[in-house]
Design an enzyme around this catalytic site. Structure first.
Site, PDB file in Angstrom:
ATOM      1  N   ALA A 105       7.418   0.003 -14.243  1.00  0.00           N
ATOM      2  CA  ALA A 105       7.533   1.270 -14.975  1.00  0.00           C
ATOM      3  C   ALA A 105       8.331   2.210 -14.082  1.00  0.00           C
ATOM      4  O   ALA A 105       8.453   1.955 -12.873  1.00  0.00           O
ATOM      5  CB  ALA A 105       6.153   1.885 -15.218  1.00  0.00           C
ATOM      6  N   HIS A 525       0.207  -5.600  -0.199  1.00  0.00           N
ATOM      7  CA  HIS A 525       1.067  -4.857   0.722  1.00  0.00           C
ATOM      8  C   HIS A 525       2.202  -5.741   1.245  1.00  0.00           C
ATOM      9  O   HIS A 525       2.442  -5.793   2.457  1.00  0.00           O
ATOM     10  CB  HIS A 525       0.251  -4.330   1.913  1.00  0.00           C
ATOM     11  CG  HIS A 525      -0.657  -3.175   1.587  1.00  0.00           C
ATOM     12  ND1 HIS A 525      -1.576  -2.668   2.466  1.00  0.00           N
ATOM     13  CD2 HIS A 525      -0.766  -2.419   0.472  1.00  0.00           C
ATOM     14  CE1 HIS A 525      -2.225  -1.652   1.910  1.00  0.00           C
ATOM     15  NE2 HIS A 525      -1.751  -1.479   0.694  1.00  0.00           N
ATOM     16  N   HIS A 568      -1.343   2.476   4.584  1.00  0.00           N
ATOM     17  CA  HIS A 568      -0.936   1.837   3.323  1.00  0.00           C
ATOM     18  C   HIS A 568       0.569   2.101   3.171  1.00  0.00           C
ATOM     19  O   HIS A 568       1.109   3.001   3.798  1.00  0.00           O
ATOM     20  CB  HIS A 568      -1.754   2.387   2.175  1.00  0.00           C
ATOM     21  CG  HIS A 568      -3.212   2.026   2.285  1.00  0.00           C
ATOM     22  ND1 HIS A 568      -3.944   1.526   1.246  1.00  0.00           N
ATOM     23  CD2 HIS A 568      -4.052   2.076   3.342  1.00  0.00           C
ATOM     24  CE1 HIS A 568      -5.184   1.289   1.645  1.00  0.00           C
ATOM     25  NE2 HIS A 568      -5.273   1.628   2.919  1.00  0.00           N
TER      26      HIS A 568
HETATM   27  C1  LIG Z   1      -2.713  -3.000  -6.769  1.00  0.00           C
HETATM   28  C2  LIG Z   1      -1.972  -2.277  -5.690  1.00  0.00           C
HETATM   29  C3  LIG Z   1      -2.600  -1.256  -4.981  1.00  0.00           C
HETATM   30  C4  LIG Z   1      -1.908  -0.576  -3.988  1.00  0.00           C
HETATM   31  N1  LIG Z   1      -2.516   0.485  -3.393  1.00  0.00           N
HETATM   32  C5  LIG Z   1      -1.803   1.259  -2.560  1.00  0.00           C
HETATM   33  C6  LIG Z   1      -2.353   2.472  -2.082  1.00  0.00           C
HETATM   34  O1  LIG Z   1      -3.479   2.831  -2.415  1.00  0.00           O
HETATM   35  N2  LIG Z   1      -1.594   3.230  -1.255  1.00  0.00           N
HETATM   36  C7  LIG Z   1      -0.344   2.854  -0.870  1.00  0.00           C
HETATM   37  O2  LIG Z   1       0.301   3.572  -0.109  1.00  0.00           O
HETATM   38  N3  LIG Z   1       0.198   1.712  -1.314  1.00  0.00           N
HETATM   39  C8  LIG Z   1      -0.486   0.931  -2.174  1.00  0.00           C
HETATM   40  N4  LIG Z   1       0.092  -0.184  -2.697  1.00  0.00           N
HETATM   41  C9  LIG Z   1       1.451  -0.547  -2.257  1.00  0.00           C
HETATM   42  C10 LIG Z   1       2.556   0.414  -2.722  1.00  0.00           C
HETATM   43  O3  LIG Z   1       2.324   0.902  -4.011  1.00  0.00           O
HETATM   44  C11 LIG Z   1       3.895  -0.315  -2.644  1.00  0.00           C
HETATM   45  O4  LIG Z   1       4.051  -0.825  -1.339  1.00  0.00           O
HETATM   46  C12 LIG Z   1       5.078   0.587  -2.948  1.00  0.00           C
HETATM   47  O5  LIG Z   1       4.997   1.067  -4.262  1.00  0.00           O
HETATM   48  C13 LIG Z   1       6.373  -0.190  -2.744  1.00  0.00           C
HETATM   49  O6  LIG Z   1       7.457   0.616  -3.122  1.00  0.00           O
HETATM   50  P1  LIG Z   1       8.867  -0.010  -3.461  1.00  0.00           P
HETATM   51  O7  LIG Z   1       9.739   1.113  -3.857  1.00  0.00           O
HETATM   52  O8  LIG Z   1       9.265  -0.861  -2.288  1.00  0.00           O
HETATM   53  O9  LIG Z   1       8.677  -1.016  -4.651  1.00  0.00           O
HETATM   54  P2  LIG Z   1       7.935  -0.810  -6.105  1.00  0.00           P
HETATM   55  O10 LIG Z   1       7.047   0.360  -6.090  1.00  0.00           O
HETATM   56  O11 LIG Z   1       7.335  -2.115  -6.453  1.00  0.00           O
HETATM   57  O12 LIG Z   1       9.157  -0.487  -7.091  1.00  0.00           O
HETATM   58  C14 LIG Z   1      10.106  -1.450  -7.457  1.00  0.00           C
HETATM   59  C15 LIG Z   1      10.632  -1.141  -8.865  1.00  0.00           C
HETATM   60  O13 LIG Z   1      11.721  -2.014  -9.138  1.00  0.00           O
HETATM   61  C16 LIG Z   1      11.629  -2.468 -10.474  1.00  0.00           C
HETATM   62  N5  LIG Z   1      12.363  -3.725 -10.572  1.00  0.00           N
HETATM   63  C17 LIG Z   1      12.053  -4.908 -10.000  1.00  0.00           C
HETATM   64  N6  LIG Z   1      12.975  -5.828 -10.308  1.00  0.00           N
HETATM   65  C18 LIG Z   1      13.893  -5.214 -11.077  1.00  0.00           C
HETATM   66  C19 LIG Z   1      15.092  -5.648 -11.703  1.00  0.00           C
HETATM   67  N7  LIG Z   1      15.528  -6.890 -11.573  1.00  0.00           N
HETATM   68  N8  LIG Z   1      15.780  -4.765 -12.447  1.00  0.00           N
HETATM   69  C20 LIG Z   1      15.353  -3.487 -12.575  1.00  0.00           C
HETATM   70  N9  LIG Z   1      14.216  -3.027 -11.998  1.00  0.00           N
HETATM   71  C21 LIG Z   1      13.511  -3.882 -11.260  1.00  0.00           C
HETATM   72  C22 LIG Z   1      10.144  -2.593 -10.706  1.00  0.00           C
HETATM   73  O14 LIG Z   1       9.837  -2.589 -12.078  1.00  0.00           O
HETATM   74  C23 LIG Z   1       9.603  -1.378  -9.965  1.00  0.00           C
HETATM   75  O15 LIG Z   1       9.562  -0.254 -10.789  1.00  0.00           O
HETATM   76  C24 LIG Z   1      -0.585  -0.924  -3.666  1.00  0.00           C
HETATM   77  C25 LIG Z   1       0.045  -1.964  -4.353  1.00  0.00           C
HETATM   78  C26 LIG Z   1      -0.637  -2.629  -5.365  1.00  0.00           C
HETATM   79  C27 LIG Z   1       0.058  -3.742  -6.090  1.00  0.00           C
HETATM   80  C1  LIG Z   2      -8.750  -4.888  -1.854  1.00  0.00           C
HETATM   81  O1  LIG Z   2      -9.647  -5.352  -2.857  1.00  0.00           O
HETATM   82  C2  LIG Z   2     -10.511  -4.366  -3.413  1.00  0.00           C
HETATM   83  C3  LIG Z   2     -11.404  -4.998  -4.454  1.00  0.00           C
HETATM   84  O2  LIG Z   2     -12.045  -6.087  -4.000  1.00  0.00           O
HETATM   85  C4  LIG Z   2      -9.701  -3.280  -4.064  1.00  0.00           C
HETATM   86  O3  LIG Z   2     -10.531  -2.280  -4.570  1.00  0.00           O
HETATM   87  C5  LIG Z   2      -8.735  -2.710  -3.044  1.00  0.00           C
HETATM   88  O4  LIG Z   2      -7.936  -1.754  -3.662  1.00  0.00           O
HETATM   89  C6  LIG Z   2      -7.874  -3.802  -2.446  1.00  0.00           C
HETATM   90  N1  LIG Z   2      -7.020  -3.240  -1.430  1.00  0.00           N
HETATM   91  C7  LIG Z   2      -5.839  -2.683  -1.686  1.00  0.00           C
HETATM   92  C8  LIG Z   2      -5.094  -2.119  -0.552  1.00  0.00           C
HETATM   93  O5  LIG Z   2      -5.370  -2.637  -2.788  1.00  0.00           O
END
Ligand SMILES: Cc1cc2nc3c(=O)[nH]c(=O)nc-3n(C[C@H](O)[C@H](O)[C@H](O)COP(=O)(O)OP(=O)(O)OC[C@H]3O[C@@H](n4cnc5c(N)ncnc54)[C@H](O)[C@@H]3O)c2cc1C
Ligand SMILES: *[C@@H]1O[C@H](CO)[C@@H](O)[C@H](O)[C@H]1NC(C)=O
Ligand SMILES: *[C@@H]1O[C@H](CO)[C@@H](O)[C@H](O)[C@H]1NC(C)=O
Ligand SMILES: *[C@@H]1O[C@H](CO)[C@@H](O)[C@H](O)[C@H]1NC(C)=O
Ligand SMILES: *[C@@H]1O[C@H](CO)[C@@H](O)[C@H](O)[C@H]1NC(C)=O
Ligand SMILES: *[C@@H]1O[C@H](CO)[C@@H](O)[C@H](O)[C@H]1NC(C)=O
Ligand SMILES: *[C@@H]1O[C@H](CO)[C@@H](O)[C@H](O)[C@H]1NC(C)=O
Ligand SMILES: *[C@@H]1O[C@H](CO)[C@@H](O)[C@H](O)[C@H]1NC(C)=O
Ligand SMILES: *[C@@H]1O[C@H](CO)[C@@H](O)[C@H](O)[C@H]1NC(C)=O
Ligand SMILES: *[C@@H]1O[C@H](CO)[C@@H](O)[C@H](O)[C@H]1NC(C)=O
Ligand SMILES: *[C@@H]1O[C@H](CO)[C@@H](O)[C@H](O)[C@H]1NC(C)=O
Ligand SMILES: *[C@@H]1O[C@H](CO)[C@@H](O)[C@H](O)[C@H]1NC(C)=O
Ligand SMILES: *[C@@H]1O[C@H](CO)[C@@H](O)[C@H](O)[C@H]1NC(C)=O
Length: 588
Positions: A105, A525, A568
């Site tokens: 998104a 991460h 993070h």
């Molecule tokens: C479940 C989860 C929980 C997390 N919790 C935290 C947290 O609490 N705090 C924190 O700091 N970090 C957290 N992270 C990590 C953090 O959100 C990411 O490390 C960060 O968003 C990475 O940024 P980015 O710009 O490198 O990539 P992304 O944020 O992944 O952005 C990449 C974008 O590129 C787009 N894209 C990909 N391929 C294409 C393509 N071929 N064409 C066009 N668009 C494309 C994707 O749709 C996306 O919008 C979490 C990650 C996850 C998955």
């Molecule tokens: C690790 O897992 C827990 C749930 O088991 C989740 O709540 C947490 O967000 C996860 N850690 C990160 C950095 O996303």
């Protein structure tokens, strides 16, 4: 009068930019609208004579309640704004495959993440410079952390709920709102938890965002406290500037590959081939640069699809080699995440954002750094990647990583959550999730098809290096020790996951290892897949984030970080992208 004319002009240009009137050529094309891509797009388009196109595969999620809500972030996982990747079989983690969430998104993964705002440890960023990236140190990056941030001071209710902070560690005029949730749990629980950690010799940390992460604290979150809404990257870096006529955002549009100019010498990008939401394939042209910000799991795949890769991989899919750069997609580092869940008869009518960061000596009583054999770890990792990154390079990098551990950099994170954090109401359970911060294991992300729509193979290689398993087990024991203290025991009724039948209190090392390998999930991460390092060490981009062998392609996202960090990732991604934007502006 002038004001009115300006308003009309503004209205007309805003209309133009939100329609899809394409330019024949843009100065910059940015692939990916996550925190990195949107930060660069915002800063470059501050220059009115510079035109910028940003391509994002996902749509506008700004009114999706799973995004805007500040509680229960996990509700967005597995929905249409999550790419929903899966890892390859993890041969050192019971053969299982592991879910990989990633935002799809405008706003990228910040639309679905946990909103934690924690920066890296000072010496971790300094190590980026130490391995041969001039201009990268904590002192170089810290101003960019501040530049991106708009800190909201806590209310008196939040202060009495345990919040503490150091004003100098925060920026107040950046685009990214950072603060504390209104729904923060009040009452005495915070004091009990803090005292319990102190009794285990882990001190209170006044503010984890000043470059020193160790200790127990209440962290800050990326949220708009006044509006009580998640502060994702679109809300922070795009909404305030969406009227700019020189910035075109292409939503629901996939970038397939870079299109090259036919020239000798360095590979020079001419544009990007895209697929629009109706399936039409076309090429957007650029006069200056292509910037890949598709995240750690996709930026390397786009490079491979564009012919920048290991020839032995590209041959398989009939892709012409443009730049022979075997390290693309290697060096993947992610953290193994596990948790303990406890039932409780008490009501915790609030969310908690409590974290304990421990150094090796805090949680690993038998830790003796001389027992680590980085020569052997480097050989294991090099064998697993077919020597694409040599054992010699890896050993050099591992010794720097080992020095960080010896110097007391946190290597364990254990976070607490209430059932309310997970959107499951005020009573029922408490959980602790915990993970090793700096693994020695390295994996990879590679394409396994020439079709740009096909998902890449994601292999974090959890526990490839045994030491990572030993550390994860030590962190698990430390976390259970915390829950086994009298003060915590009195609040809980049972351990409901994994429970003492699966993991007895006197579990053997074998039982611990079996549980960790089977119950592990990814910490989401991932980084390092387009690592910023000298080419000889296995780097993909140089210190200006330019891809080796290309004239005008940069990578700006989490994939450039050469080592894991204790914080993070998003805070550091924003800071890297702010710095990158300045580096690019210097060339204009
Ligand atoms: C479940 C989860 C929980 C997390 N919790 C935290 C947290 O609490 N705090 C924190 O700091 N970090 C957290 N992270 C990590 C953090 O959100 C990411 O490390 C960060 O968003 C990475 O940024 P980015 O710009 O490198 O990539 P992304 O944020 O992944 O952005 C990449 C974008 O590129 C787009 N894209 C990909 N391929 C294409 C393509 N071929 N064409 C066009 N668009 C494309 C994707 O749709 C996306 O919008 C979490 C990650 C996850 C998955
Ligand atoms: C690790 O897992 C827990 C749930 O088991 C989740 O709540 C947490 O967000 C996860 N850690 C990160 C950095 O996303
Ligand atoms: C890109 O440039 C080519 C010629 O170099 C042109 O034919 C094409 O229309 C341009 N693309 C767009 C989207 O304007
Ligand atoms: C993008 O896709 C989403 C979800 O499929 C849809 O709701 C939205 O209208 C689309 N937006 C554009 C600009 O095409
Ligand atoms: C929000 O998430 C739930 C599942 O957790 C899902 O059923 C719902 O469709 C999502 N809403 C939107 C707008 O995507
Ligand atoms: C992955 O594991 C599954 C289930 O154990 C198995 O069926 C499959 O063959 C394995 N795949 C590979 C590539 O090893
Ligand atoms: C705790 O917060 C709730 C509502 O969020 C409020 O009703 C209550 O008075 C607060 N208690 C204390 C001790 O501040
Ligand atoms: C598909 O969408 C693109 C971009 O909006 C547009 O230029 C093109 O005309 C559309 N093609 C068809 C067949 O509708
Ligand atoms: C919690 O509730 C259970 C069942 O209602 C009860 O058996 C138990 O004694 C209670 N425990 C505590 C610590 O209050
Ligand atoms: C939790 O707090 C909310 C408002 O802060 C209140 O409406 C609700 O009744 C409380 N629930 C419990 C179980 O105390
Ligand atoms: C470390 O590992 C290397 C390579 O496996 C081995 O040759 C060496 O003897 C080991 N060193 C120690 C101190 O065990
Ligand atoms: C391993 O590397 C060799 C030599 O570089 C190459 O010929 C071979 O195809 C590679 N194997 C795999 C599985 O990538
Ligand atoms: C752990 O304790 C149980 C019950 O007290 C006992 O049966 C078992 O033998 C013990 N296991 C080990 C490895 O000591």
């Amino acid at each position: 009068m002038l004001y009115k004319i300006w308003l009309i002009f503004f209205f007309v240009s805003a209309t133009v930019s939100s329609s899809s009137a394409w330019l024949d050529e843009y100065d910059f094309i940015i692939v990916g609208g996550g925190p990195a891509g949107l930060t660069v797009a915002n800063r470059l388009s501050e220059l009115p004579h510079i035109t910028v196109a940003l391509i994002e595969a996902g749509g506008d999620a700004s009114t999706n309640p799973n995004v805007t809500s500040v509680d229960g972030f996990t509700t967005a996982l597995g929905t249409s704004i999550d790419w929903q990747y899966t890892s390859t079989n993890q041969s050192h983690a019971a053969g299982q495959t592991i879910a990989y969430h990633s935002g799809k998104a405008l706003g990228g993964t910040t639309t679905i993440n946990g909103m934690t705002y924690v920066r890296a440890e000072k010496s971790q960023i300094d190590s980026w410079g130490e391995i041969g990236n001039p201009g990268w140190s904590w002192d170089d990056l810290f101003p960019y952390y501040l530049k991106s941030e708009d800190f909201t001071y806590p209310t008196s209710a939040q202060l009495s709920s345990g919040v503490s902070y150091v004003p100098d560690d925060h920026g107040e005029s950046g685009p990214l709102k950072v603060g504390y949730p209104y729904g923060l749990l009040n009452g005495s629980f915070h004091t009990i938890v803090e005292d319990t950690w102190e009794a285990l010799d882990l001190p209170h940390n006044e503010d984890v965002n000043g470059g020193s992460v160790r200790g127990f604290t209440i962290w800050q979150s990326t949220l708009d406290m006044v509006a009580n809404i998640r502060e994702d990257a679109a809300r922070a870096y795009y909404h305030p500037i969406q009227g700019r006529p020189n910035l075109h955002i292409f939503l629901n549009t996939s970038a397939n590959r870079i299109v090259w100019k036919k020239m000798g010498g360095l590979a020079t990008a001419a544009g990007v081939e895209i697929t629009s939401s109706n399936g039409t394939v076309s090429v957007l042209n650029c006069s200056r640069e292509v910037i890949l910000s598709a995240g750690s799991l996709r930026s390397p795949a786009i490079l491979e699809l564009s012919g920048v890769e290991n020839p032995s991989i590209l041959e398989k899919y009939g892709i012409e080699v443009k730049v022979d750069l075997p390290s693309v997609g290697e060096n993947l580092q992610d953290q193994p995440n596990l948790s303990f869940v406890y039932s409780t008869n008490s009501t915790f009518n609030g969310s908690i954002v409590y974290v304990a960061y421990g150094a090796m000596s805090d949680f690993f009583s038998s830790w003796n750094s001389s027992n680590l054999n980085t020569t052997s770890y480097a050989e294991i990792v090099a064998a697993a990647n077919n020597n694409t990154v040599s054992a010699e390079s890896l050993e050099y990098l591992f010794n720097i990583q080992l020095n960080l551990l010896k110097s007391g950099v946190p290597n364990a994170e254990t976070v607490m959550e209430t059932s309310l954090n997970l959107g499951l109401g005020p009573s029922g359970f408490l959980l602790s999730a915990f993970w090793l911060l700096m693994p020695f294991s390295r994996g990879s992300v590679h394409i396994n098809s020439a079709d740009p729509e096909a998902y890449p193979s994601i292999n974090p290689n959890f526990f490839l290096v045994d030491f990572d398993l030993d550390v994860q087990i030590a962190i698990a024991k430390w976390t259970r020790k915390f829950w086994g203290t009298e003060s915590m025991k009195s609040l809980i009724t049972a351990e409901i996951s994994p429970g003492y039948d699966i993991l007895p209190q006197n579990a053997t090392d074998y039982q611990w290892a079996t549980w960790v390998k089977t119950a592990v999930t990814a910490n989401s991460h991932p980084l390092g897949t387009c690592a910023m390092m000298p080419k000889e060490l296995g780097g993909v981009v140089d210190e200006k984030l330019k891809v080796y062998g290309t004239a005008n392609v940069r990578v700006v996202d989490a994939s450039v970080m050469p080592f894991q960090v204790s914080g993070h990732l998003s805070s550091t991604v924003y800071a890297i992208a702010e710095k990158a934007a300045d580096m690019i502006k210097e060339t204009l």
